[in-house]
Design an enzyme around this catalytic site. Sequence first.
Site, PDB file in Angstrom:
ATOM      1  N   ASP A 200       0.766  -1.329  -0.034  1.00  0.00           N
ATOM      2  CA  ASP A 200       0.050  -0.096  -0.056  1.00  0.00           C
ATOM      3  C   ASP A 200       0.779   1.219  -0.001  1.00  0.00           C
ATOM      4  OD1 ASP A 200      -2.595   1.433   0.427  1.00  0.00           O
ATOM      5  OD2 ASP A 200      -1.760   1.965   2.303  1.00  0.00           O
ATOM      6  N   GLU A 242       1.748  -0.630  -5.319  1.00  0.00           N
ATOM      7  CA  GLU A 242       0.589   0.364  -5.551  1.00  0.00           C
ATOM      8  C   GLU A 242       1.247   1.415  -5.708  1.00  0.00           C
ATOM      9  OE1 GLU A 242      -3.108   2.929  -3.717  1.00  0.00           O
ATOM     10  OE2 GLU A 242      -1.435   2.178  -2.530  1.00  0.00           O
TER      11      GLU A 242
END
Length: 537
Positions: A200, A242
Site C-alpha cells: 500500500d 501500488e
Amino acid sequence: MKYHWYHNSIFYSLDVETFFDSNGDGIGDFQGLIDKLDYLAALGITCIWLLPFFPSPNRDNGYDVKDYYNVDERLGNLGDFAQLIDKAQVYGIKIIIDLVVNHTSIEHPWFQEARKDRNSKYRDYYVWSDEPVEFESVELSFQGEENTMWTFDKQAGQYYLHRFYKEQPDLNIMNGDVRDEILKIMGFWLGMGVSGFRIDAAAIIIEPHGIKGAEKEELEKFFEEMRHFLAARKTDAILLAEANIKPNEVSTYIKGESRMHMIFNFFVNQYLFLALAKGKVKPLIKALQQLPAIQPAGQWLNFLRQHDELNLNLLTDKEREHAFRQFAPEEEMQIYGRGIRRRLAPMLNGDSVLLKFSYSVLLSLPGVPLIRYGDEIGMGDDLSLEGRESVRTPMQWTSEENAGFSTSKKLKKKVIEKGKFGFPKINVLSLQSEGDSILNWIERLFSIRKQCPEIGAGRFEIIEQENECLLVHHLQSEHGELWFAHNFSSEPVTFNYKELMGNTKKWVHIFGSKDAGDGPVVKMDGYGFHWWRTINK
C-alpha cells in the site's frame, strides 16, 4: 523465459466486511468468504487480493492498522483465516493481502508509546518535528478532507507527519528497527500461507519528506530488503506495488529480480478512460507506447476500477475535465479534485455493450487483469455515502432481503436497494440464470483469457491503423500468437486483416462481440471487438 504463476492469472479484489455475512450480525466475515470460494472458483478467479482485515478503528476502511498480527474480531479469527487459506488451495486460488506500512493507526501501541516519551525507542518509529515542514497542497492525499500533513500532538509536544488522515501517523522507514518490524509482519503472514503482499502507498513509503537525513535512494533499497526476505521464505510469493506513477518512474519499483514482482498500471488505466471518453484510441496507444519493458521478471496489473477513486491525476487538466464531463459530470461524482467516486457500470450507464467492450480491452492488454468484487455483475454505487464509501457497498447475491448478503436487520453498510443498479435487478443468482448476462459472459471471457498466456508473457506490438477509432494489437510468445481489434467508436468500422495474415498462417477467431465471419474483411459494430489466434496452415 521463466514462467511464473502471476504471468497468467485473474486477480479479484474484495473486502471481507462487504462480501458475505455468515453469522447474521450485519458484517461480512471470513466464514462467509469461505462459503463463497466455490463461486469465485467457478468464475475463474486464480488470485484474491484481500483488503485490510486487521484490528482497526476504521477511520480509513481498515487502512489505519492497530495490530498487524491479528484479525478484526468482527470478521473472525486467525483460525478462520487459516481455514480460508486451506480451502483456497483446494480450488487453486492464491491469497495476497495488503501490507499497510507507510503508516499505522494513531491507536497502535507503537504510537501510543512514542507520544509518551521522547527517549522511547518508539519515538523514532514515526516522523516528528518541532514545527510543521512546508509542503505543497498537491502532496495531500485527501484534499478537501485534510488541509495539512503535520498535526500537533499535545502529549508528545511535537508535530507528527501524516500523508493521509491525521489518525494515520507515518512510519519512519529510515529507522532500521521499523524495517525489521515490517519484515517480521511479512514473515508472520507468509507463515499463515499468503502468496504475497500488495504494498500500500508504495510511492509514499520511499518519499523522504520530513525525515531527517533521509535520501530517496536509501529508502528505495528497502524494497530490495523486502524482496530478499520474501525470496528466502517463499519462492513463489510476490510483491505488488501500488504506485500511481509515470512510466519513467517504473524502474524504481520493477528492477530486474531485485525489487517488486508486479505493479498497478495506473498510467494506462487513466489514458484508457480518456480514450473511452473521446471515442478515439490515440490516448491509449500513446500511453501503451510509453510503457517500459519489465518482463520477464516483472508484470503489469491492469484494472478498470478498484476500491478507491478512479484517480486521474496523471492526465493534464484539460484531459481530466474531458473525462469528468463524460463519466462524472456532477460534482458529487468527483473527489479530491482528481478522481471519480463511481463504479464502472454507472459510469457506462449500465450499457452492456460498453461494459463487455471495456472488459475485452482490459483482458487483452499486456499484463494480467484485476476485477473488483461486484463488477462482474455490473454493481452500482451509492453517491449518498461519504467519500470513497460510495463504491464499497455490500455484494449483491440475490433479490432477497439485504441482497442475500446478510440476514441481519441492521447492516454495518447498507446495500443498494433502488434504481437500475438495485439488488432486485442486479444480483448473482438472477444473472446466473440469464444466458447472455454480463456475469455469464465474463465467466466465459476469463476462461478464454486463461488459455492465452501470450497476453501475460508475450511480446507486445501495436499495429497502426488509419481509422482513429480502431485499436489493433498483437502479442506473441513461445506459446503462440494472438491478434486483437477493438472499435472505440459507437459507429461501425471495417477492419481488413489481409495484410497481416501472411502466407503461412491461418487466423482462427476465438472470441468477439459477434461472429467475425470468414474474413479477412470484418465489419465491426460500434464498440465491437475480436480476438484471433494464428496457427500454421
